[in-house]
Design an enzyme around this catalytic site. Structure first.
Site, mmCIF file in Angstrom:
data_model
loop_
_atom_site.group_PDB
_atom_site.id
_atom_site.type_symbol
_atom_site.label_atom_id
_atom_site.label_comp_id
_atom_site.label_asym_id
_atom_site.label_seq_id
_atom_site.Cartn_x
_atom_site.Cartn_y
_atom_site.Cartn_z
ATOM 1 N N LYS A 9 -10.641 23.681 0.681
ATOM 2 C CA LYS A 9 -10.967 22.862 -0.477
ATOM 3 C C LYS A 9 -12.272 23.356 -1.075
ATOM 4 O O LYS A 9 -13.204 23.720 -0.346
ATOM 5 C CB LYS A 9 -11.104 21.391 -0.064
ATOM 6 C CG LYS A 9 -11.534 20.477 -1.201
ATOM 7 C CD LYS A 9 -11.709 19.052 -0.730
ATOM 8 C CE LYS A 9 -12.205 18.161 -1.869
ATOM 9 N NZ LYS A 9 -12.387 16.760 -1.432
ATOM 10 N N SER A 189 -18.270 27.536 -2.766
ATOM 11 C CA SER A 189 -18.461 28.751 -1.959
ATOM 12 C C SER A 189 -19.037 28.455 -0.575
ATOM 13 O O SER A 189 -19.636 29.336 0.050
ATOM 14 C CB SER A 189 -19.360 29.761 -2.692
ATOM 15 O OG SER A 189 -18.839 30.081 -3.964
ATOM 16 N N ARG A 190 -18.863 27.238 -0.130
ATOM 17 C CA ARG A 190 -19.364 26.805 1.185
ATOM 18 C C ARG A 190 -20.890 26.857 1.291
ATOM 19 O O ARG A 190 -21.448 26.836 2.388
ATOM 20 C CB ARG A 190 -18.740 27.634 2.319
ATOM 21 C CG ARG A 190 -17.222 27.437 2.462
ATOM 22 C CD ARG A 190 -16.899 25.986 2.792
ATOM 23 N NE ARG A 190 -15.481 25.768 3.070
ATOM 24 C CZ ARG A 190 -14.574 25.374 2.168
ATOM 25 N NH1 ARG A 190 -14.958 25.195 0.909
ATOM 26 N NH2 ARG A 190 -13.333 25.174 2.506
ATOM 27 N N LEU A 191 -21.578 26.926 0.166
ATOM 28 C CA LEU A 191 -23.046 26.903 0.167
ATOM 29 C C LEU A 191 -23.514 25.463 0.014
ATOM 30 O O LEU A 191 -24.146 25.080 -0.977
ATOM 31 C CB LEU A 191 -23.589 27.806 -0.947
ATOM 32 C CG LEU A 191 -23.192 29.281 -0.840
ATOM 33 C CD1 LEU A 191 -23.763 30.077 -2.007
ATOM 34 C CD2 LEU A 191 -23.675 29.869 0.491
#
Length: 211
Positions: A9, A189-191
């Site tokens: 997601k 971006s999972r940041l």
């Protein structure tokens, strides 16, 4: 079954910076909690409580928070239950609030203390009658013969106490006194944004963690 490794997601709903958060984490918690309520999330007051027993074995379960103040996070339970005995023998806990609709979670770590008898009495007597009877009827975490046993116990205590059951001596509140809180906001971006508060010498230090 769907390949679990393919479930992904993208998080797009918000951001969090150390410049924008409140200086006190309880104030920041209340802002996020109010927003979770206004978003009409299902049971935003539900939190996971993780404990470790005297033998070092961890366990976790979901309970409902009943109060948040500068002193800590309060919930109620049977002191003779598995979590009750773990928290008494090892008075430390971790809490987790997870609000996926807002792409947020809050982690809390701290020491644990029992509430006073008066505090537990006050809350117990504010509960609905069936909940007060249930506190007597359920030998929480113990093996029972079946649901019939619970129904029978409830009927017996309802007959015994009528409309005014006292608080069971084995039932009451715990307060988790926070030492570390982390506010997590999902980002692309999972940041992800992770802002942590750490209590040092009576003051809260704010710092960013890598996702």
């Amino acid at each position: 079954m769907t390949n679990l490794a393919d479930l992904r997601k993208s998080y797009m709903k918000g951001s969090l910076s150390e410049e924008d958060v409140k200086l006190n984490p309880i104030d920041q918690f209340k802002i996020w909690f109010d927003q979770a309520q206004h978003a009409e999330l299902p049971e935003p007051n539900a939190m996971t409580v993780a404990s470790v027993d005297a033998n070092g074995k961890p366990s976790a379960r979901t309970v409902l928070i009943k109060e948040v103040t500068s002193a800590g996070f309060v919930f109620f339970t049977n002191y003779e239950s598995r979590k009750g005995q773990a928290l008494i023998s090892n008075p430390h806990a971790a809490l987790l609030f997870f609000w996926p609709e807002l792409e947020r979670q809050i982690r809390v770590e701290g020491s644990v203390e029992k509430l006073s008898d008066q505090e537990s009495d006050d809350y117990f007597h504010s509960r609905p009658l069936d909940s007060r009877i249930g506190a007597w009827a359920s030998p929480q975490s113990q093996v029972i013969s079946g649901r019939t046993q619970l129904v029978k116990n409830a009927a017996e205590y309802a007959l015994k106490f009528a409309l005014n059951p006292p608080r069971p001596p084995h039932w009451g509140g715990f307060r988790v006194k926070p030492e570390v809180l982390e506010f997590w906001q999902g980002r692309p971006s999972r940041l992800h944004d992770r802002i942590q508060y750490v209590l040092q010498n009576g003051q809260w230090k704010i710092q960013r963690l890598a996702p």
